[in-house]
Design a protein around this motif. Structure first.
Motif, short mmCIF file in Angstrom:
data_model
loop_
_atom_site.label_atom_id
_atom_site.label_comp_id
_atom_site.label_asym_id
_atom_site.label_seq_id
_atom_site.Cartn_x
_atom_site.Cartn_y
_atom_site.Cartn_z
N LEU A 64 -11.27 30.58 -48.71
CA LEU A 64 -11.67 29.98 -47.44
C LEU A 64 -12.53 28.72 -47.61
CD1 LEU A 64 -12.37 33.26 -45.42
CD2 LEU A 64 -10.45 31.67 -45.12
N VAL A 65 -13.25 28.62 -48.71
CA VAL A 65 -14.04 27.40 -48.92
C VAL A 65 -13.14 26.19 -49.15
CG1 VAL A 65 -16.09 28.59 -49.80
CG2 VAL A 65 -14.35 27.80 -51.42
N HIS A 66 -11.85 26.44 -49.36
CA HIS A 66 -10.89 25.35 -49.52
C HIS A 66 -10.09 25.09 -48.24
CE1 HIS A 66 -11.52 26.33 -53.83
NE2 HIS A 66 -11.22 25.07 -54.02
N HIS A 67 -10.45 25.74 -47.15
CA HIS A 67 -9.65 25.64 -45.92
C HIS A 67 -9.53 24.19 -45.45
CE1 HIS A 67 -8.15 26.62 -41.90
NE2 HIS A 67 -7.90 27.83 -42.37
N ASP A 68 -8.41 23.89 -44.78
CA ASP A 68 -8.14 22.52 -44.33
C ASP A 68 -9.04 22.10 -43.17
OD1 ASP A 68 -6.17 22.20 -46.21
OD2 ASP A 68 -4.55 22.84 -44.87
N HIS A 69 -9.45 23.06 -42.36
CA HIS A 69 -10.24 22.72 -41.18
C HIS A 69 -11.66 22.42 -41.60
CE1 HIS A 69 -12.03 22.70 -37.26
NE2 HIS A 69 -10.82 22.81 -36.71
N LYS A 124 -14.36 24.92 -43.20
CA LYS A 124 -14.64 24.74 -44.63
C LYS A 124 -16.13 24.56 -44.89
CE LYS A 124 -13.34 20.83 -46.55
NZ LYS A 124 -12.48 19.81 -47.19
N THR A 125 -16.77 23.65 -44.16
CA THR A 125 -18.19 23.39 -44.44
C THR A 125 -19.08 24.58 -44.06
OG1 THR A 125 -18.35 22.25 -42.32
CG2 THR A 125 -17.98 20.89 -44.26
N SER A 132 -18.11 27.63 -44.24
CA SER A 132 -17.85 28.65 -45.27
C SER A 132 -18.67 28.38 -46.52
CB SER A 132 -16.36 28.71 -45.61
OG SER A 132 -15.95 27.56 -46.35
N TRP A 133 -18.97 27.09 -46.80
CA TRP A 133 -19.79 26.78 -47.98
C TRP A 133 -21.18 27.41 -47.83
CZ3 TRP A 133 -18.50 20.81 -48.37
CH2 TRP A 133 -17.16 20.67 -48.74
N LEU A 156 -14.30 21.23 -55.55
CA LEU A 156 -15.13 20.90 -54.38
C LEU A 156 -16.46 20.27 -54.76
CD1 LEU A 156 -14.61 24.22 -52.36
CD2 LEU A 156 -13.44 22.03 -51.99
#
Length: 511
Positions: free
Chosen positions: A48-53, A57-58, A60-61, A89
């Motif tokens: 999920l930390v790589h998600h496109d949205h 994404k941020t 999730s970080w 990332l």
């Protein structure tokens, strides 16, 4: 567990995925009793930390960082896998304000998608890596290896951008700024301890790890040395310095002169000086048994910088506020030195030349009653502490049953008995005779008077008859007061507030 069976982490809608991560973090205590669930959740987070949205994404970080930080004792030795999985990332790309493209939001609530906000979120990844790399089950050599694998690309990037940054290229300066913060945040993930907070219970960092982060400190110092014309760079370096303390331990001490040289540049504001002094308080307290030699070496250049800041002309209200803060932090720093058995540095051969300017600065601040008078109270507290340390053994006693002083003063510094009377006692009465000094009308001024009373009593206990002679020959004739009443209050008020009350009444009767 229901989440895992339901496969919620595989849903496509960003709002559901965001809620999934929020729940995992909020109820992470469940994973304490079900550690077998952690690997699957970690795997989901890494995806999920790589998600496109961008918002998902941020966010999730940050949540990934929270999850790992709370469960660092349970996540096991998976650092290498995680670093490899999120390594794409970590590269930093600083963007100047205005370069960001607009991004669609996934909901009606406002969200900051600026490059600055993106980098702030990215820092959570660096701290998460520090947390997951420093679990108790991970050998120090492996921890150092993981730290190096993250830092080496940052070092190369810093080296690449430094030439342009030195030419004041704004984008390159911002890139260095971001790299410096990333190095400090990574260190904070490995250890969030700071000197002065439960220092006696903090194990010293493993040498393998402190050696690795010593390289980070050196890289930051190079950037600081070459770019300290930038207030943003100095701020980033100060922040990272504070975070490096936990992983460097006493290994930071030999570097202190370089940190001072860089962080207290000619262009440093009074505010910056005050914040650095506050940080230095922690260093002195945390490493008091090891810092003497370094402190002895750096004290004079440090005081030179501080005196420069204290003497700068004032332009506006902000400057007044910053000056009051610098005064307070300067006096607090000296107090930390005295309270931690390091008073020798103030009178050592290396720093003797600054003893008189230091005393003069303290007495001047004691007399400064305009605006914020907090520093005045601190200055009198400091003089009392110096008198207690350097005044020698007591030759008189404050007691409800008064007894005559016995013996002659034997101060730790030859002549300090006379010095206390001529300088410290004199400033007490210079302040009390100031028409604007009205302790009966102002609570802060009353606190200053309490400290003056305590200082006068300390001088009496250290000098005895010498002080009484001074009072009888100079003070009492000039004031026209009843000597017997004054001396009775001075020598029998076991609580300094009692003598302070007498002084307050005396001052009020003369207004």
């Amino acid at each position: 567990m229901a989440n895992r069976r339901a496969g919620i982490a595989s849903f496509s809608h960003p709002a559901i995925l965001l809620q999934y991560m929020e729940i995992c973090v909020r109820y992470c205590v469940i994973f304490e009793t079900h550690p077998d669930l952690i690997p699957q959740v970690l795997e989901n987070f890494v995806r999920l930390v790589h998600h496109d949205h961008v918002r998902l994404k941020t966010r999730s970080w940050y949540l990934f960082h929270r999850f790992i930080k709370q469960l660092r004792s349970r996540v096991g030795n998976v650092a290498e896998t995680v670093i490899q999985s999120i390594g794409d990332l970590l590269p930093i790309k600083a963007e100047m304000p205005g370069e960001d493209a607009d991004v669609d939001d996934m909901s009606s609530d406002e969200s900051d998608h600026s490059a600055d906000a993106l980098f702030t979120s990215q820092l959570y990844l660096f701290e998460a890596i520090g947390c997951i790399s420093s679990t108790s089950s991970t050998p120090a050599e492996n921890q150092a290896l993981y730290a190096r694998s993250v830092m080496d690309p940052l070092f190369r990037d810093m080296e690449l951008h430094l030439p342009r940054a030195k030419s004041a290229d704004a984008q390159a300066v911002l890139q260095i700024h971001h790299i410096v913060l990333a190095l400090g945040t990574l260190a904070h993930g490995f250890s969030d301890w700071t000197p002065g907070t439960a220092s006696s219970h903090h194990p010293p960092p493993e040498k393998a790890l402190s050696d690795e982060f010593a390289r980070a400190a050196e890289a930051i110092l190079i950037a600081l040395n070459q770019l300290n014309f930038s207030a943003e760079i100095r701020t980033a370096c100060r922040s990272s310095f504070s975070k490096l303390l936990g992983v460097l331990g006493s290994a930071v001490l030999p570097q202190l002169p370089q940190w001072i040289e860089g962080l207290l540049s000619q262009s440093s504001s009074k505010d910056e000086m005050a914040m650095f002094l506050r940080l230095l308080d922690q260093v002195v307290f945390g490493f008091k048994s090891e810092i003497y030699d370094v402190l002895n070496m750096l004290l004079t250049p440090l005081l030179q910088r501080i005196f420069g800041g204290l003497s700068e002309p004032i332009a506006g209200t902000d400057d007044e506020i910053q000056l009051a803060e610098l005064r307070r932090e300067y006096l607090s720093f000296l107090q930390i030195i005295l309270n931690n058995g390091l008073d020798g540095v103030l009178i050592s051969e290396s720093n003797q030349g600054f003893f008189e300017p230091m005393i003069s600065s303290i007495t001047e601040l004691a007399k400064t009653l305009d605006g914020n008078i907090g520093p005045s109270r601190l200055a009198f507290t400091l003089m009392t502490r110096m008198s207690a340390i350097w005044g020698g053994p007591d030759v008189a006693v404050i007691s409800r049953s008064p007894t005559a002083p016995s013996g002659s003063p034997t101060p730790a510094i030859p002549g300090f008995d006379r010095f206390m009377i001529d300088r410290f006692h004199a400033v007490c009465w210079e302040v009390m005779r100031n028409p604007s000094f009205r302790p009966s009308q102002d609570a802060q001024t009353k606190q200053v008077l309490n400290e003056i009373a305590g200082l006068e009593q300390t001088i009496y206990t250290k000098t005895g008859d010498m002080f009484i002679q001074e009072l009888q020959n100079r003070l009492f004739p000039s004031l026209g007061v009843d000597a017997d009443v004054f001396l009775a209050s001075l020598t029998t008020s076991t609580d300094k507030k009692g003598f302070s009350s007498y002084l307050q009444g005396l001052l009020k009767s003369r207004q």
